[in-house]
Design a protein around this motif. Structure first.
Motif, short mmCIF file in Angstrom:
data_model
loop_
_atom_site.label_atom_id
_atom_site.label_comp_id
_atom_site.label_asym_id
_atom_site.label_seq_id
_atom_site.Cartn_x
_atom_site.Cartn_y
_atom_site.Cartn_z
N UNK A 24 0.83 -1.20 0.00
CA UNK A 24 0.00 0.00 0.00
C UNK A 24 0.87 1.26 0.00
N UNK A 25 0.27 2.37 -0.45
CA UNK A 25 1.01 3.64 -0.49
C UNK A 25 1.57 4.01 0.87
N UNK A 26 0.74 3.84 1.91
CA UNK A 26 1.16 4.24 3.25
C UNK A 26 2.35 3.42 3.73
N UNK A 31 8.32 2.80 4.48
CA UNK A 31 9.58 2.15 4.12
C UNK A 31 10.57 3.17 3.55
N UNK A 32 10.11 4.00 2.65
CA UNK A 32 11.00 4.99 2.03
C UNK A 32 11.54 5.95 3.09
N UNK A 181 0.64 10.91 4.76
CA UNK A 181 1.87 10.14 4.58
C UNK A 181 2.96 11.02 3.97
N UNK A 182 4.19 10.59 4.19
CA UNK A 182 5.34 11.28 3.61
C UNK A 182 5.50 10.82 2.17
N UNK A 191 5.70 17.83 0.71
CA UNK A 191 6.41 16.69 1.26
C UNK A 191 5.47 15.60 1.75
N UNK A 192 4.22 15.96 2.02
CA UNK A 192 3.26 14.98 2.51
C UNK A 192 1.94 15.14 1.79
#
Length: 316
Positions: A24-26, A31-32, A181-182, A191-192
């Motif tokens: 998922x995107x979140x 992770x990033x 999310x970032x 940035x988010x």
């Protein structure tokens, strides 16, 4: 292939690109963020030929020390465990992709700290309920009552729409969560960003019966409304978790209650459920836990009085 020419920073990016297709995107954003903040700055310049368990364990140890200095408690340990888990996954990817040795074979995860959750005292809960009942014209106050009596997470109540409430079965169905999310955007320079996505696990999809006294409040607040409107605003505009947390803190101040995190509502709900005798399986499903062991470890604790009663059984 000469692994001495392959840099860890490049492997990290390859791993992230692979993971992006699967999660998922979140989760990808998390992770990033960990890779860019913790892994690449410290070991991104190492090549695969120089990486080994000793370097990985040294990296983990330094993170633990820094965590203890920056902030005390479980958050520091959990963060280091997350960093370690991601790093080991990246190393596993390198082993399969570039046929390297078992680079992280002797690396270890930091020991988990025992979590102690705060809950509202019975006096605090009574004060809170009285205040919220006096301010039912504010949907965000009704939202706090719902969280206190259903254990919804902040992202779940923020994503809640009127069509998630079934007035016939008197229940709430959780289908989405809202979070910031970032996710840096080069075009907008933001940035988010806010995303409304499905819950993080299958167990988080759930239908929760609404206690009768809370259902009556919801029903009185329900007219007029559009099914697609967000519950907390009764409009197409949402309240993001950060702003709802700010509202919660202001409300605590108005009530004269100590400053606590929003999640205390969920912990208080679970604790009260245990106190009145909920079985573990039922409580686990209502909370959206993936396993009853999570509920047992977090919330099921024998009281001192119960320990005394049990010990008395030894006397026959």
């Amino acid at each position: 292939m000469d692994v001495s020419k392959i840099m860890m920073a490049d492997v990290c990016e390859e791993w992230l690109n692979m993971k992006r297709l699967l999660i998922k995107q979140s989760t990808y954003a998390k992770y990033r963020n960990i890779v860019e903040r913790h892994i690449e700055p410290d070991i991104g310049d190492y090549n695969l030929g120089n990486l080994n368990s000793y370097l990985i364990n040294s990296f983990i140890y330094e993170k633990i020390k820094k965590g203890r200095l920056d902030r005390e408690g479980e958050l520091a340990v959990k963060t280091v465990r997350d960093i370690t888990t991601i790093l080991k996954s990246i190393v596993k990817y390198a082993e399969k992709e570039y046929h390297t040795e078992n680079l992280a074979g002797n690396s270890v995860l930091p020991k988990r700290s025992r979590v102690k959750f705060e809950v509202l005292s019975l006096k605090e809960q009574k004060v809170m309920e009285e205040y919220l009942l006096d301010n039912l014209q504010e949907p965000r106050c009704v939202g706090l009552l719902i969280c206190l009596y259903t254990g919804l997470r902040i992202g779940e109540i923020c994503a809640l729409k009127w069509n998630n409430i079934d007035f016939e079965s008197k229940s709430i169905t959780i289908t989405h969560t809202l979070q910031r999310i970032s996710m840096p955007d080069l075009e907008t320079k933001r940035k988010t960003r806010i995303i409304i996505d499905e819950p993080k696990s299958e167990s988080s999809f759930r239908t929760i019966p609404i206690p009768e006294k809370i259902f009556k409040i919801i029903r009185k607040s329900s007219y007029p409304h559009n099914d697609e409107d967000f519950f907390l605003t009764n409009s197409s505009k949402y309240v993001e978790p950060r702003n709802y947390q700010y509202f919660f803190r202001r409300t605590l101040k108005n009530m004269g209650i100590r400053e606590v995190n929003f999640h205390i509502l969920r912990h208080t709900f679970a604790t009260r459920c245990v106190e009145v005798g909920f079985d573990v399986k039922t409580l686990s499903e209502i909370l959206g836990h993936a396993d009853t062991s999570i509920t047992l470890n977090y919330y099921i604790h024998s009281s001192w009085e119960n320990k005394q009663r049990q010990m008395m059984l030894l006397e026959g």
